[in-house]
Design an enzyme around this catalytic site. Structure first.
Site, PDB file in Angstrom:
ATOM      1  N   HIS A  37      34.090  32.131  42.080  1.00 39.98           N
ATOM      2  CA  HIS A  37      33.653  32.858  43.279  1.00 39.98           C
ATOM      3  C   HIS A  37      33.868  31.933  44.467  1.00 39.98           C
ATOM      4  O   HIS A  37      33.782  30.706  44.327  1.00 39.98           O
ATOM      5  CB  HIS A  37      32.169  33.209  43.193  1.00 39.98           C
ATOM      6  N   ASP A  40      31.376  29.229  44.736  1.00 39.58           N
ATOM      7  CA  ASP A  40      31.397  28.172  43.713  1.00 39.58           C
ATOM      8  C   ASP A  40      32.202  26.979  44.220  1.00 39.58           C
ATOM      9  O   ASP A  40      31.899  25.830  43.887  1.00 39.58           O
ATOM     10  CB  ASP A  40      32.053  28.663  42.412  1.00 39.58           C
ATOM     11  N   MET A  71      43.435  34.741  40.148  1.00 42.43           N
ATOM     12  CA  MET A  71      42.526  35.766  40.695  1.00 42.43           C
ATOM     13  C   MET A  71      41.514  35.124  41.638  1.00 42.43           C
ATOM     14  O   MET A  71      41.128  33.981  41.440  1.00 42.43           O
ATOM     15  CB  MET A  71      41.807  36.448  39.528  1.00 42.43           C
ATOM     16  N   GLU A 164      35.466  45.975  39.245  1.00 44.94           N
ATOM     17  CA  GLU A 164      34.801  45.643  37.964  1.00 44.94           C
ATOM     18  C   GLU A 164      33.556  46.514  37.787  1.00 44.94           C
ATOM     19  O   GLU A 164      32.550  46.305  38.455  1.00 44.94           O
ATOM     20  CB  GLU A 164      34.428  44.154  37.967  1.00 44.94           C
ATOM     21  N   LYS A 166      30.102  48.138  36.137  1.00 45.95           N
ATOM     22  CA  LYS A 166      28.959  47.665  35.345  1.00 45.95           C
ATOM     23  C   LYS A 166      27.848  48.691  35.479  1.00 45.95           C
ATOM     24  O   LYS A 166      27.624  49.204  36.576  1.00 45.95           O
ATOM     25  CB  LYS A 166      28.491  46.293  35.840  1.00 45.95           C
ATOM     26  N   GLU A 200      35.201  44.688  32.017  1.00 40.56           N
ATOM     27  CA  GLU A 200      34.578  43.536  31.343  1.00 40.56           C
ATOM     28  C   GLU A 200      33.974  43.974  30.020  1.00 40.56           C
ATOM     29  O   GLU A 200      33.257  44.980  29.952  1.00 40.56           O
ATOM     30  CB  GLU A 200      33.500  42.908  32.235  1.00 40.56           C
ATOM     31  N   HIS A 203      30.186  44.541  30.044  1.00 41.91           N
ATOM     32  CA  HIS A 203      29.700  45.656  30.862  1.00 41.91           C
ATOM     33  C   HIS A 203      29.889  47.003  30.177  1.00 41.91           C
ATOM     34  O   HIS A 203      28.977  47.834  30.174  1.00 41.91           O
ATOM     35  CB  HIS A 203      30.403  45.649  32.223  1.00 41.91           C
ATOM     36  N   ASP A 228      38.073  40.950  32.068  1.00 45.53           N
ATOM     37  CA  ASP A 228      37.038  39.932  31.853  1.00 45.53           C
ATOM     38  C   ASP A 228      36.633  39.985  30.388  1.00 45.53           C
ATOM     39  O   ASP A 228      36.003  40.949  29.935  1.00 45.53           O
ATOM     40  CB  ASP A 228      35.811  40.202  32.734  1.00 45.53           C
ATOM     41  N   ASP A 238      22.879  41.623  29.915  1.00 46.78           N
ATOM     42  CA  ASP A 238      24.263  41.167  30.099  1.00 46.78           C
ATOM     43  C   ASP A 238      24.403  39.748  29.542  1.00 46.78           C
ATOM     44  O   ASP A 238      23.983  38.787  30.176  1.00 46.78           O
ATOM     45  CB  ASP A 238      24.591  41.187  31.596  1.00 46.78           C
ATOM     46  N   ASP A 240      27.239  37.954  28.281  1.00 39.84           N
ATOM     47  CA  ASP A 240      28.370  37.099  28.708  1.00 39.84           C
ATOM     48  C   ASP A 240      28.650  35.974  27.718  1.00 39.84           C
ATOM     49  O   ASP A 240      28.992  34.845  28.112  1.00 39.84           O
ATOM     50  CB  ASP A 240      28.110  36.488  30.100  1.00 39.84           C
ATOM     51  N   ASP A 270      35.344  35.744  31.386  1.00 38.61           N
ATOM     52  CA  ASP A 270      34.212  35.704  32.318  1.00 38.61           C
ATOM     53  C   ASP A 270      32.970  35.613  31.447  1.00 38.61           C
ATOM     54  O   ASP A 270      32.364  36.622  31.085  1.00 38.61           O
ATOM     55  CB  ASP A 270      34.195  36.971  33.183  1.00 38.61           C
TER      56      ASP A 270
HETATM   57 MG    MG Z   1      32.851  39.894  35.141  1.00 43.16          MG
END
Ligand code: MG
Length: 369
Positions: A37, A40, A71, A164, A166, A200, A203, A228, A238, A240, A270
């Site tokens: 991001h 980040d 990306m 994306e 979710k 994703e 998601h 993702d 979620d 991940d 991701d």
């Molecule tokens: Mg994602």
């Protein structure tokens, strides 16, 4: 790698990893690229000079290692200003701030060579339904994406946008909750050709849906712009998790789908390491994501040459799905269809051999084929 193990109930459990060190370590592990991001890499509130210094150092690390930034994306969910949404916040001033942050992130992405810009609307949703007019919010969502497309075009960037979906979390309900919702939304936009999907694993799985079916439909619609990959158990928060750590079969069919389609996008993870891990665990996690993808890719290749699986596919009539349904020629098709005789009892009698086929795939994935 940047995830420090914070969750809604507990603080960070590991120190930050410097983005430059992360690039070097990822290159050592054999990664192709790295994503982040905007915040980040460049902390919010950085001056223009600080931003440039950070980006120059990051550029150097990319050049030294050969890693790419395929990306780019922006964080429109962490700062308190986005508590009522970003592109869909009721306050137009918040919406404009979100749009400006997005344009800055598009510039940063273009500077680093990104060809896809992912939009995850983490705060685009609501808990109190009385407080939002959903169609008006979707108008605002569309306006922001239209504006981003116009900006990309005017700047001459080679960049596409990937939405994306979710279903929920962090909001009670999120707008564009599934691949299907997002696909329909894209057709209402001003630049539908510039906008696709970033599905994703976690998601879609949270919604109880098959991830690989969602991805297959995105591919079918020519809208799979990015992906993702991670691990998720249906019905849970979620998670991940490391790719392939949960949902092995869906992960396998997903990899098989991408490889057989010769999809040329990034195999992008991701995900984040378990909160229990120290930095060594973080690198084990990164290695595991890539290794599992490659293992499943090899399994998909074996699936294609396994004689018993191929015979079972024939029993299931898989190849016959490619045959035309309507009779030829078109001029007489209704007549021909009316005149065709159907022995429905015979058609309903035979088995498709799915038990054997699925067991063979299970044995393939369990490593004994
Ligand atoms: Mg994602």
């Amino acid at each position: 790698m940047g995830n420090r193990g914070r969750d809604p109930f507990g603080h960070e459990t590991r120190p930050p990893i410097d983005p430059i060190d992360a690039v070097k370590r990822l290159a050592d592990l054999g990664a192709y690229g790295v994503n982040f991001h905007d915040d980040d890499l460049v902390p919010p509130g950085s001056s223009a000079a600080e931003r440039d210094q950070i980006v120059i150092a990051f550029h150097r690390a990319l050049a030294d290692t050969g890693l790419r930034v395929p990306m780019a994306t922006t964080n429109l969910f962490s700062q308190p200003v986005f508590k009522d949404g970003a592109f869909t916040a009721n306050d137009p001033k918040v919406r404009r701030f979100a749009l400006r942050k997005t344009l800055d992130a598009i510039d940063l992405g273009a500077e680093l060579g990104a060809s896809v810009f992912v939009m995850w609307g983490g705060r685009e949703g609501v808990e109190c339904d009385a407080a939002v007019d959903v169609p008006a919010a979707l108008d605002c969502y569309a306006e922001a994406i239209n504006a981003s497309c116009a900006y990309i075009t005017e700047q001459g960037y080679e960049m596409e946008i990937a939405i994306e979906p979710k279903p929920n979390e962090p909001r009670g309900n999120l707008f564009l909750p599934t691949v299907g919702h997002a696909l329909a939304f894209i057709h209402e936009l001003e630049y539908p050709e510039m906008v696709g999907l970033n599905p994703e694993f976690a998601h879609e799985t949270m919604s109880g849906l098959s991830f690989h079916h969602g991805v297959a439909q995105a591919l079918w619609a020519d809208k799979l712009f990015h992906i993702d990959l991670n691990g998720q158990v249906p019905g849970k928060y979620d998670q991940d998790f490391r790719f392939g750590s949960e949902g092995h079969k869906d992960a396998f069919y997903l990899v098989k789908l991408l490889e057989e389609a010769e999809w040329n996008g990034m195999r992008h993870f991701d995900a984040h390491a378990y909160r229990t891990e120290d930095e060594d665990g973080v690198w084990e996690f990164a290695r595991g994501c890539m290794r599992t993808y490659l293992i499943l890719k090899e399994k998909a290749a074996r699936f294609a040459v396994d004689d018993e699986i191929q015979a079972a596919l024939a029993v299931a009539k898989v190849d016959q799905l490619g045959l035309p349904t309507l009779p030829e020629p078109p001029e007489t098709r209704w007549k021909t269809l009316r005149e065709e005789t159907f022995d429905v009892d015979a058609l309903a009698t035979y088995g498709y051999g799915h038990e054997r086929l699925d067991q063979l795939v299970t044995e393939l994935l369990l490593g004994i084929r």
